[in-house]
Motif scaffolding. Structure first.
Motif, short mmCIF file in Angstrom:
data_model
loop_
_atom_site.label_atom_id
_atom_site.label_comp_id
_atom_site.label_asym_id
_atom_site.label_seq_id
_atom_site.Cartn_x
_atom_site.Cartn_y
_atom_site.Cartn_z
N ASN A 45 113.57 -106.62 68.48
CA ASN A 45 112.78 -107.85 68.41
C ASN A 45 112.84 -108.57 69.76
O ASN A 45 113.61 -108.21 70.64
N ASN A 46 112.04 -109.64 69.88
CA ASN A 46 112.09 -110.48 71.08
C ASN A 46 113.49 -110.97 71.39
O ASN A 46 113.92 -111.00 72.54
N HIS A 92 103.98 -103.41 67.07
CA HIS A 92 104.60 -104.49 66.29
C HIS A 92 105.85 -105.02 66.98
O HIS A 92 106.61 -104.26 67.58
N GLU A 93 106.08 -106.32 66.79
CA GLU A 93 107.16 -107.01 67.52
C GLU A 93 108.53 -106.46 67.23
O GLU A 93 109.43 -106.52 68.08
N ASP A 94 108.76 -105.93 66.02
CA ASP A 94 110.09 -105.40 65.70
C ASP A 94 110.34 -104.05 66.36
O ASP A 94 111.38 -103.43 66.14
N HIS A 98 97.12 -104.89 70.70
CA HIS A 98 97.42 -105.93 69.73
C HIS A 98 97.17 -107.28 70.41
O HIS A 98 97.10 -107.34 71.63
N THR A 99 97.04 -108.34 69.61
CA THR A 99 96.68 -109.65 70.19
C THR A 99 97.89 -110.56 70.44
O THR A 99 97.72 -111.64 71.01
N THR A 100 99.07 -110.16 70.03
CA THR A 100 100.22 -111.07 70.15
C THR A 100 100.63 -111.29 71.61
O THR A 100 100.39 -110.46 72.48
N LYS A 101 101.29 -112.42 71.84
CA LYS A 101 101.86 -112.69 73.17
C LYS A 101 102.93 -111.66 73.49
O LYS A 101 103.11 -111.28 74.64
N THR A 102 103.65 -111.24 72.45
CA THR A 102 104.71 -110.24 72.63
C THR A 102 104.13 -108.96 73.23
O THR A 102 104.70 -108.38 74.16
N ASP A 139 103.02 -109.60 76.81
CA ASP A 139 104.19 -109.61 77.71
C ASP A 139 104.55 -108.19 78.17
O ASP A 139 104.93 -107.98 79.32
N ASP A 189 93.71 -97.96 60.00
CA ASP A 189 93.57 -99.35 59.57
C ASP A 189 94.82 -100.16 59.93
O ASP A 189 94.74 -101.35 60.21
N ASP A 190 95.97 -99.51 59.85
CA ASP A 190 97.25 -100.20 59.98
C ASP A 190 97.96 -99.72 61.25
O ASP A 190 98.02 -98.52 61.50
N LEU A 191 98.48 -100.65 62.02
CA LEU A 191 99.16 -100.28 63.28
C LEU A 191 100.34 -99.33 63.05
O LEU A 191 100.66 -98.52 63.92
N HIS A 199 109.57 -96.72 58.98
CA HIS A 199 109.35 -98.08 58.50
C HIS A 199 110.57 -98.65 57.75
O HIS A 199 110.43 -99.18 56.65
#
Lengths: 343, 65
Positions: free
Chosen positions: A68-69, A96-98, A122-126, A129, A169-171, A217
């Protein structure tokens, strides 16, 4: 004894010696240090996230995901303690962030060889970065896709087995799935690949067999189908998961599937960081926290016998009753001499 | 405030807050069409707040002894 007889005698001795070497139990956990000079696979305890460090005997490092971050400090401290200066292969299994949380810090901190990620954004800041860190370092991203071979270290084979499709459909299903083979031992790292990707891997006809499986997962029931587990047929399953997480990982039905398949489970929420070391034949497992995992391995007894066995022991033909190792010992069962279960 | 949906886990959407921390939001609190990567904008609806305050005030007025 003439020269001919002496030669015959030596030949016999040599044959016996070779046979003895050949019968050394393969891929069983042994309490020696011989495996510790070989390949090391560290499953870092980053809570509800993934981070795997692989160290080749020739000194190369590969990192699959970076927690994670807020795991950045822990990861950097761990990598430094293991003498990591360069990460020759860096994999972000999916955005994904995790999984990519601290990739930016890792990229900023270490000399980086090649970066692999599936071709999806993906659109997150993570995620942004991570892209900025890659760009600032003048690196490029190699698209992780099924069929690619990763050049990691001279004595290893590293193959990407998924993703097999250009779009999902799913990352999670974009997850880069990586098979690492060293000598006669192999590892399968599945990111968060779900049943859709597992079915594609099965359909592609890849050799999925591996001694150690990093469950997809975090042990969610979205992954690790019976068919997939049957094809991988691992001796050990690793679940990278946070204690008391909000999502119920690992899901009970997955744990049941693992138990029924006789797969020994290691969980980072119970064991902390888990280290697998192998010389290419034997596997040695070390966990950060002692206790439960080693004691409560599932072994098997028969209805009439006095011994306990590994799940794949030939002597389990007539009946196989799963039982915790600790209980088997309490009830006076002895380890089978043929399959050599843990004691 | 903009929240970004990082992923879905079970009954939750895991969203990224502007300070890059992550929180769970129940899926049922979000529009059904919300997908991974979507931006959720949270605003205070002032006119709706006033309207409800008025309605409740009117309802309550007659009920106090």
């Amino acid at each position: 004894m003439n020269a001919k007889q002496l030669l015959a005698c030596l030949l016999i001795i040599l044959t016996v010696l070779l046979a003895a070497c050949g019968s050394t139990a393969l891929k069983e956990p042994v309490q020696t240090t011989e495996a510790e000079t070989g390949l090391k696979v560290h499953f870092l305890d980053v809570g509800q996230a993934d981070c795997i460090l692989i160290q080749a005997p020739t000194g190369e490092n590969m990192l699959i995901d970076a927690g994670n971050n807020d795991d950045a400090d822990m990861i950097v401290t761990y990598l430094n303690a293991k003498g990591v200066k360069k990460i020759d292969v860096l994999v972000g299994t999916h955005p994904h962030e995790d999984h990519i949380g601290s990739l930016d810090t890792v990229i900023d901190t270490y000399d980086i060889g090649k970066v692999y990620m599936p071709r999806v954004t993906h659109t997150t800041k993570t995620f942004e970065d991570v892209l900025i860190a890659i760009k600032n370092k003048g690196l490029k991203i190699a698209a992780a896709k099924a069929g690619e071979i990763i050049d990691f270290s001279p004595n290893t084979r590293v193959e990407i087995l998924a993703p097999n499709s250009p779009e999902y459909d799913d990352l999670n299903n974009y997850s880069a799935v990586i098979k690492l083979t060293y000598g006669n031992t192999s590892f399968l790292f599945t990111g968060d690949a779900e049943d859709i990707s597992e079915n594609e891997m099965l359909a592609s006809g890849y050799d999925l067999k591996a001694d150690v499986l990093k469950l997809g997962h975090h042990g969610s029931s979205t992954s690790s189908t019976e068919a997939f587990l049957a094809a991988v047929k691992p001796s050990y399953g690793v679940i990278s998961v946070g204690k008391g997480n909000d999502y119920g990982h690992p899901h009970e039905e997955v744990l049941t599937r693992l138990e029924q398949a006789g797969i020994e489970i290691y969980r980072t929420d119970e064991s902390g960081t888990v280290l697998f070391a192998t010389d290419g034949d034997h596997i040695v497992i070390k966990t950060e926290k002692t206790g439960r995992t080693a004691k409560d391995v599932t072994v098997y007894i028969t209805k009439t016998g006095k011994k306990y066995h590994m799940g794949d022991c030939n002597l389990l033909k007539d009946s196989r009753v799963p039982i915790k190792l600790s209980e088997a010992k309490t009830r006076g069962y002895e380890p089978c001499k043929s399959c050599k279960p843990p004691q | 405030m903009n929240l970004i949906i990082d992923r879905f886990e079970g009954d939750y959407a895991v969203v990224e807050l502007p300070d890059r921390t992550f929180v769970n939001i129940p899926k049922k609190a979000l529009p059904e069409e919300a997908k991974e990567g979507d931006i959720i904008t949270i605003t205070v609806n002032k006119s709706e707040t006033e309207r409800r305050k008025d309605n409740i005030r009117k309802l309550a007025e007659d009920l106090w002894e």
